[in-house]
Enzyme design. Sequence first.
Site, mmCIF file in Angstrom:
data_model
loop_
_atom_site.group_PDB
_atom_site.id
_atom_site.type_symbol
_atom_site.label_atom_id
_atom_site.label_comp_id
_atom_site.label_asym_id
_atom_site.label_seq_id
_atom_site.Cartn_x
_atom_site.Cartn_y
_atom_site.Cartn_z
ATOM 1 N N LYS A 47 -4.684 -12.061 -8.150
ATOM 2 C CA LYS A 47 -5.131 -11.288 -7.002
ATOM 3 C C LYS A 47 -6.287 -12.020 -6.315
ATOM 4 O O LYS A 47 -7.324 -12.300 -6.938
ATOM 5 C CB LYS A 47 -5.595 -9.898 -7.439
ATOM 6 C CG LYS A 47 -4.508 -9.033 -8.056
ATOM 7 C CD LYS A 47 -3.570 -8.484 -7.013
ATOM 8 C CE LYS A 47 -2.613 -7.457 -7.602
ATOM 9 N NZ LYS A 47 -1.735 -6.863 -6.580
ATOM 10 N N LYS B 243 8.988 -1.998 -4.755
ATOM 11 C CA LYS B 243 8.350 -1.164 -5.769
ATOM 12 C C LYS B 243 9.045 0.195 -5.810
ATOM 13 O O LYS B 243 9.379 0.761 -4.770
ATOM 14 C CB LYS B 243 6.859 -0.987 -5.474
ATOM 15 C CG LYS B 243 6.063 -2.273 -5.661
ATOM 16 C CD LYS B 243 4.590 -2.090 -5.316
ATOM 17 C CE LYS B 243 3.819 -3.379 -5.566
ATOM 18 N NZ LYS B 243 2.413 -3.296 -5.107
#
Length: 349
Positions: A159, A262
């Site tokens: 990230k 997702k």
Amino acid sequence: MQINVVCFTVHKRFPLTISRGTTAKTTSLWVKLEAEGIEGWGEAVPFSTGSAGETTETLKQQLTAIKPNLEQFHPLTRSRLQSYLQEHQISSAIRSAIDVACYDWLGKRSRLPLWQLLGLDISQIVPISVTIGIGSPEEGKKRLENWQTVTDTKRIKLKLGSPKGLEADKRLLEAVAQNAPNAELTIDANGGWTLKEAITMSHWLAKYNVTYIEQPLAVEDDEKLPTLADNSPLPIFADESCFTSKDISRLAALKVDGINIKLMKAGGLTEVMRCAYTAQACGLQVMYGCYSDSSLANTAMAHLSPLADYLDLDSHLNLKDDPFYGAVLKNGYLQPTLSPGLGITLKCS
């Protein structure tokens, strides 16, 4: 059919920091659907993408309000049930939980694991990636060392998009790359960069073993994606910019190279499959991601993993108190079992 709902809270071993903030715990809904003496399970996880957000309480209120009206349906009428939920603007997380529960029910009734019922080949599943959140180089190294005690880190999602700027991003990347020289890296900025920063970072990251950059720009900057694609040596994937199959042709026209599907965004396994096939038809690569999903939701996605090029289904591995057993992690591969349905069991308290 009857529907029962149980709230459960899970805590992360390592809080996850992304460009929008830090998450240490999540309260989700365990949805149990019963018909003909068979029970199917699903999970609703509240999530926020910056442009959309919800809470456990809003999810629970929606489901409580509509639950009496769902008793008219049967798990075999999944299409009618999903149409009803969409017509009443029910959250995608709740739609997902009910859709997954219907598939779990169907697998149990058929006495087949879901992947087999759908005719998928689990020998084609790729390794999962493990996630390292935004932090100092020392924190990144510590998180990597912990992951290395859990699994063979073939792929690492890092990230970036730190509020401290590009230099902080670079230091974290260098620390992780130095301590995992053979791992394949993917980068997720969660919309944390400007166009100029994304172009700069794409060239800098190309010096490392980076496969692609995920969601470098904020959703409101989607129109800048073609410019980024023309100036980036690395492929660009969309996450927050892609919810359902309806978004995919638009993103393909904006020159993205792949999408992150997702379960909670899509609204169920039915739409996950639709997204995967639509992306493939548009020439895009497919990855699966997760939020703070437990083993229940990630196992559901594992059954569809043969359709994906990349898998970021590691959230349950970072939980202290995951209440479920499901897909098994073997040598970096998350494998569904031969048990009927999803193959989910409840851990003893």
